[in-house]
Design an enzyme around this catalytic site. Structure first.
Site, PDB file in Angstrom:
ATOM      1  N   GLU A 118       0.821  -1.220   0.000  1.00  0.00           N
ATOM      2  CA  GLU A 118       0.000   0.000   0.000  1.00  0.00           C
ATOM      3  C   GLU A 118       0.854   1.270   0.000  1.00  0.00           C
ATOM      4  O   GLU A 118       0.368   2.345   0.351  1.00  0.00           O
ATOM      5  CB  GLU A 118      -0.954   0.011   1.217  1.00  0.00           C
ATOM      6  CG  GLU A 118      -1.868  -1.181   1.339  1.00  0.00           C
ATOM      7  CD  GLU A 118      -2.876  -1.354   0.189  1.00  0.00           C
ATOM      8  OE1 GLU A 118      -2.850  -0.568  -0.784  1.00  0.00           O
ATOM      9  OE2 GLU A 118      -3.674  -2.299   0.276  1.00  0.00           O
ATOM     10  N   HIS A 141      -2.690   2.503   8.190  1.00  0.00           N
ATOM     11  CA  HIS A 141      -3.826   1.776   7.636  1.00  0.00           C
ATOM     12  C   HIS A 141      -4.074   0.549   8.500  1.00  0.00           C
ATOM     13  O   HIS A 141      -3.140  -0.077   8.974  1.00  0.00           O
ATOM     14  CB  HIS A 141      -3.505   1.363   6.196  1.00  0.00           C
ATOM     15  CG  HIS A 141      -4.437   0.329   5.636  1.00  0.00           C
ATOM     16  ND1 HIS A 141      -5.791   0.522   5.534  1.00  0.00           N
ATOM     17  CD2 HIS A 141      -4.208  -0.909   5.142  1.00  0.00           C
ATOM     18  CE1 HIS A 141      -6.340  -0.558   5.007  1.00  0.00           C
ATOM     19  NE2 HIS A 141      -5.418  -1.451   4.760  1.00  0.00           N
ATOM     20  N   HIS A 143      -7.387  -2.579   9.829  1.00  0.00           N
ATOM     21  CA  HIS A 143      -8.671  -3.256   9.583  1.00  0.00           C
ATOM     22  C   HIS A 143      -9.443  -3.405  10.895  1.00  0.00           C
ATOM     23  O   HIS A 143      -9.727  -4.530  11.329  1.00  0.00           O
ATOM     24  CB  HIS A 143      -8.431  -4.656   9.000  1.00  0.00           C
ATOM     25  CG  HIS A 143      -7.601  -4.708   7.757  1.00  0.00           C
ATOM     26  ND1 HIS A 143      -6.996  -5.879   7.311  1.00  0.00           N
ATOM     27  CD2 HIS A 143      -7.311  -3.763   6.830  1.00  0.00           C
ATOM     28  CE1 HIS A 143      -6.346  -5.642   6.175  1.00  0.00           C
ATOM     29  NE2 HIS A 143      -6.501  -4.363   5.862  1.00  0.00           N
ATOM     30  N   GLU A 171     -17.255  12.814  22.724  1.00  0.00           N
ATOM     31  CA  GLU A 171     -16.060  13.531  22.285  1.00  0.00           C
ATOM     32  C   GLU A 171     -15.678  13.329  20.818  1.00  0.00           C
ATOM     33  O   GLU A 171     -14.704  13.915  20.347  1.00  0.00           O
ATOM     34  CB  GLU A 171     -14.897  13.207  23.216  1.00  0.00           C
ATOM     35  CG  GLU A 171     -15.131  13.931  24.541  1.00  0.00           C
ATOM     36  CD  GLU A 171     -14.216  13.517  25.661  1.00  0.00           C
ATOM     37  OE1 GLU A 171     -13.140  12.978  25.392  1.00  0.00           O
ATOM     38  OE2 GLU A 171     -14.595  13.749  26.817  1.00  0.00           O
ATOM     39  N   HIS A 212     -13.072  -2.646   3.600  1.00  0.00           N
ATOM     40  CA  HIS A 212     -11.670  -3.074   3.698  1.00  0.00           C
ATOM     41  C   HIS A 212     -11.043  -2.597   5.016  1.00  0.00           C
ATOM     42  O   HIS A 212     -10.509  -3.410   5.769  1.00  0.00           O
ATOM     43  CB  HIS A 212     -10.890  -2.528   2.493  1.00  0.00           C
ATOM     44  CG  HIS A 212      -9.426  -2.875   2.518  1.00  0.00           C
ATOM     45  ND1 HIS A 212      -8.715  -3.251   1.413  1.00  0.00           N
ATOM     46  CD2 HIS A 212      -8.521  -2.888   3.533  1.00  0.00           C
ATOM     47  CE1 HIS A 212      -7.465  -3.513   1.739  1.00  0.00           C
ATOM     48  NE2 HIS A 212      -7.320  -3.286   3.025  1.00  0.00           N
TER      49      HIS A 212
HETATM   50  P1  13P Z   1       0.813  -5.403   3.130  1.00  0.00           P
HETATM   51  O1  13P Z   1       1.150  -6.703   3.799  1.00  0.00           O
HETATM   52  O2  13P Z   1       1.399  -5.332   1.739  1.00  0.00           O
HETATM   53  O3  13P Z   1       1.192  -4.215   3.982  1.00  0.00           O
HETATM   54  O4  13P Z   1      -0.758  -5.348   2.909  1.00  0.00           O
HETATM   55  C1  13P Z   1      -1.645  -5.427   3.983  1.00  0.00           C
HETATM   56  C2  13P Z   1      -2.929  -4.711   3.737  1.00  0.00           C
HETATM   57  O5  13P Z   1      -3.600  -4.344   4.685  1.00  0.00           O
HETATM   58  C3  13P Z   1      -3.368  -4.467   2.365  1.00  0.00           C
HETATM   59  O6  13P Z   1      -4.393  -3.523   2.329  1.00  0.00           O
HETATM   60 ZN    ZN Z   2      -5.597  -3.480   4.179  1.00  0.00          ZN
END
Ligand code: 13P
Ligand code: ZN
Length: 273
Positions: A118, A141, A143, A171, A212
């Protein structure tokens, strides 16, 4: 120059700790998620010989706006649970080359690995955020479970999604008055999702990738982490209550009162007043 152990560098310690916290909270299963941290040349030079490039890795896109800048970035395919105990294999420090097309690896990715898939979204988002806030240093980033769950049952509309989150914790409007940007489901790991994410980052420090995950930006690791943490808390409360009759709610007039009292510049168009 460059003779202190980088494993003891405060920026590395804080980075791996952030990865561990993200893992511990269940946000980053397996290799899910990635972090990039813009480092200053003088802090890197305290620990590494900046004239010794270990490996040159093509970026796959043009990052000329970041030429000469240094980044600490998680490796692709690397498990968040392993980052803290083995940073040398799981993360890397590189500089953007003079032509803006390569990463000049100075340390890390020792098993022959490379930066996250990413990276386009990370570096393009750094470029976008630096224009809004020259002190921005972190893009992360993740999840997070409840944020992701909410993606499946709530309309993916920026105003409505933000408004629901703001309603879930007193808040929230103070922590992310700029709201949450949203992209529809898109193929990840591409330059196109990078461009779309960066466009949203001109306006938001938080960007949801539909079904995602989420991106957060900040001046510090704590700021970026704290933004995602607050969204995730609100999303958890939403998921815990969405199927129950709503008896009480934080009113829009109260959110306005909060934002004004704390002096934050909030998205007035995201309230219904
Ligand atoms: P990477 O292992 O390449 O960092 O990818 C993980 C991910 O969350 C892809 O969106
Ligand atoms: Zn991801």
């Amino acid at each position: 120059m460059g003779n202190k152990d980088v494993l003891n560098a405060p920026f590395l310690r804080a980075f791996v700790k952030t990865a561990s916290n993200m893992y511990r909270l269940g946000w980053d299963e397996r290799n899910g998620g990635n972090i990039s941290y813009l480092l200053h040349e003088d802090e890197v030079a305290e620990y590494l010989n900046i004239n010794k490039v270990v490996r040159t890795i093509p970026l796959g896109f043009d990052a000329k706006e970041l030429i000469g800048k240094y980044f600490l970035v998680t490796g692709t395919g690397k498990y968040f649970k392993n980052v803290e105990e083995d940073p040398a294999n799981n993360v890397g420090i590189f500089r953007i080359s003079k032509d803006g097309l390569n990463a000049e690896l100075l340390w890390g990715y020792e098993d022959g690995g490379k930066f996250t898939s990413e990276l386009p979204s990370h570096l393009m988002s750094h470029i976008a955020r630096l224009k809004v806030d020259p002190e921005n240093r972190v893009i992360l980033h993740s999840h997070p479970t409840y944020t992701l769950a909410m993606n499946f049952v709530h309309k993916l509309d920026e105003k409505e999604f933000t408004h629901t989150l703001w309603e879930m914790c007193t808040e929230c409007i103070v922590v992310f008055p700029d709201g949450v940007g949203i992209l529809p489901w898109m193929l990840c790991g591409t330059n196109s999702i990078g461009e779309a994410t960066a466009k949203k980052m001109e306006e938001f420090r938080l960007v949801v990738w539909g079904m995602h995950g989420i991106y957060g930006a900040g001046k510090t690791l704590d700021e970026a982490f704290g933004l995602v943490e607050t969204v995730e808390k609100a999303a958890q409360i939403y998921i815990l209550t969405a199927h129950l009759p709503r008896v009480n709610t934080i009113k829009d007039s109260e959110m306005k009162e909060l934002a004004e009292y704390f002096g934050v510049n909030y998205r007035k168009d995201f309230l219904n007043l």
